[in-house]
Design an enzyme around this catalytic site. Structure first.
Site, PDB file in Angstrom:
ATOM      1  N   HIS A 130       0.689   4.657 -12.044  1.00 47.06           N
ATOM      2  CA  HIS A 130       1.278   3.409 -12.537  1.00 47.06           C
ATOM      3  C   HIS A 130       0.615   2.999 -13.846  1.00 47.06           C
ATOM      4  O   HIS A 130      -0.371   3.614 -14.276  1.00 47.06           O
ATOM      5  CB  HIS A 130       1.143   2.292 -11.494  1.00 47.06           C
TER       6      HIS A 130
HETATM    7  P1  TYD Z   1      -2.655   0.539  -5.627  1.00 44.70           P
HETATM    8  O1  TYD Z   1      -3.116  -0.193  -6.836  1.00 44.70           O
HETATM    9  O2  TYD Z   1      -1.194   0.858  -5.534  1.00 44.70           O
HETATM   10  O3  TYD Z   1      -3.504   1.880  -5.450  1.00 44.70           O
HETATM   11  P2  TYD Z   1      -3.705   3.128  -6.430  1.00 44.70           P
HETATM   12  O4  TYD Z   1      -3.227   2.698  -7.761  1.00 44.70           O
HETATM   13  O5  TYD Z   1      -5.143   3.435  -6.428  1.00 44.70           O
HETATM   14  O6  TYD Z   1      -2.954   4.261  -5.854  1.00 44.70           O
HETATM   15  O7  TYD Z   1      -3.114  -0.304  -4.374  1.00 44.70           O
HETATM   16  C1  TYD Z   1      -2.886   0.135  -3.038  1.00 44.70           C
HETATM   17  C2  TYD Z   1      -2.768  -1.104  -2.149  1.00 44.70           C
HETATM   18  O8  TYD Z   1      -3.952  -1.881  -2.173  1.00 44.70           O
HETATM   19  C3  TYD Z   1      -1.634  -2.007  -2.575  1.00 44.70           C
HETATM   20  O9  TYD Z   1      -0.738  -2.155  -1.492  1.00 44.70           O
HETATM   21  C4  TYD Z   1      -2.253  -3.339  -2.865  1.00 44.70           C
HETATM   22  C5  TYD Z   1      -3.689  -3.245  -2.418  1.00 44.70           C
HETATM   23  N1  TYD Z   1      -4.613  -3.768  -3.430  1.00 44.70           N
HETATM   24  C6  TYD Z   1      -5.049  -5.075  -3.346  1.00 44.70           C
HETATM   25  O10 TYD Z   1      -4.645  -5.840  -2.471  1.00 44.70           O
HETATM   26  N2  TYD Z   1      -5.957  -5.531  -4.281  1.00 44.70           N
HETATM   27  C7  TYD Z   1      -6.415  -4.727  -5.275  1.00 44.70           C
HETATM   28  O11 TYD Z   1      -7.250  -5.163  -6.113  1.00 44.70           O
HETATM   29  C8  TYD Z   1      -5.927  -3.369  -5.374  1.00 44.70           C
HETATM   30  C9  TYD Z   1      -6.383  -2.447  -6.454  1.00 44.70           C
HETATM   31  C10 TYD Z   1      -5.042  -2.935  -4.424  1.00 44.70           C
END
Ligand code: TYD
Length: 138
Positions: A52
């Protein structure tokens, strides 16, 4: 922002027979005010995280243990940064597509963010990212 605005930043390192110590402070080693920290661990082999871009959030990523690659993409160019030491980190400006891959066993990724978590800050669709970038909207 382009991938050329991303950079590896060395952190202070106090080598000591009792164990080594490094640190990072707001606006010093880390070029923004830290609003949030989170970490990735127990990543199964072959998994890829973080496909992303952020509209506003800037990041600083450290491999506290093990290793992984951070792939950055500005819509024109891709660059891979391999992180494998706890005494440096990668500054990722806003508005770049980023993926994390090639996690080693026991990899532990510590991430600092410049904003609180906000789902609306995320762009999850690569084509949408490319269009926004082309139109100068991010
Ligand atoms: P995501 O940012 O999509 O993970 P990555 O980019 O590492 O693959 O986050 C995964 C899940 O964690 C998403 O459902 C939301 C939660 N999340 C939070 O609640 N707070 C945060 O600061 C982060 C980074 C994620």
């Amino acid at each position: 922002m382009t991938v050329k605005d991303a950079k590896i930043i060395d952190l202070p390192k106090f080598l000591d027979a009792r164990g080594n110590l490094s640190f990072a402070e707001n606006f010093k080693q880390i070029p923004f005010e830290i609003k949030r920290t989170y970490w990735l661990y127990d990543v199964p082999g072959g998994e890829c995280r973080g496909g992303h871009a952020y509209r506003e959030n800037e990041e600083f990523i450290i491999a506290l243990s093990g290793s992984f690659d951070v792939v950055l993409d500005d819509g024109q160019e891709r660059q891979v940064f391999s992180l494998n030491r706890s005494y440096y980190g990668l500054y990722v400006p806003k508005g770049l597509w980023r993926e994390m891959e090639n996690f080693s066993t026991n990899a532990f990724a510590l991430e600092f963010g410049s904003t609180l978590y906000n789902i609306n800050d995320y762009i999850y669709d690569y084509e949408e990212f490319q269009n926004l970038k082309r139109d100068g909207k991010i």
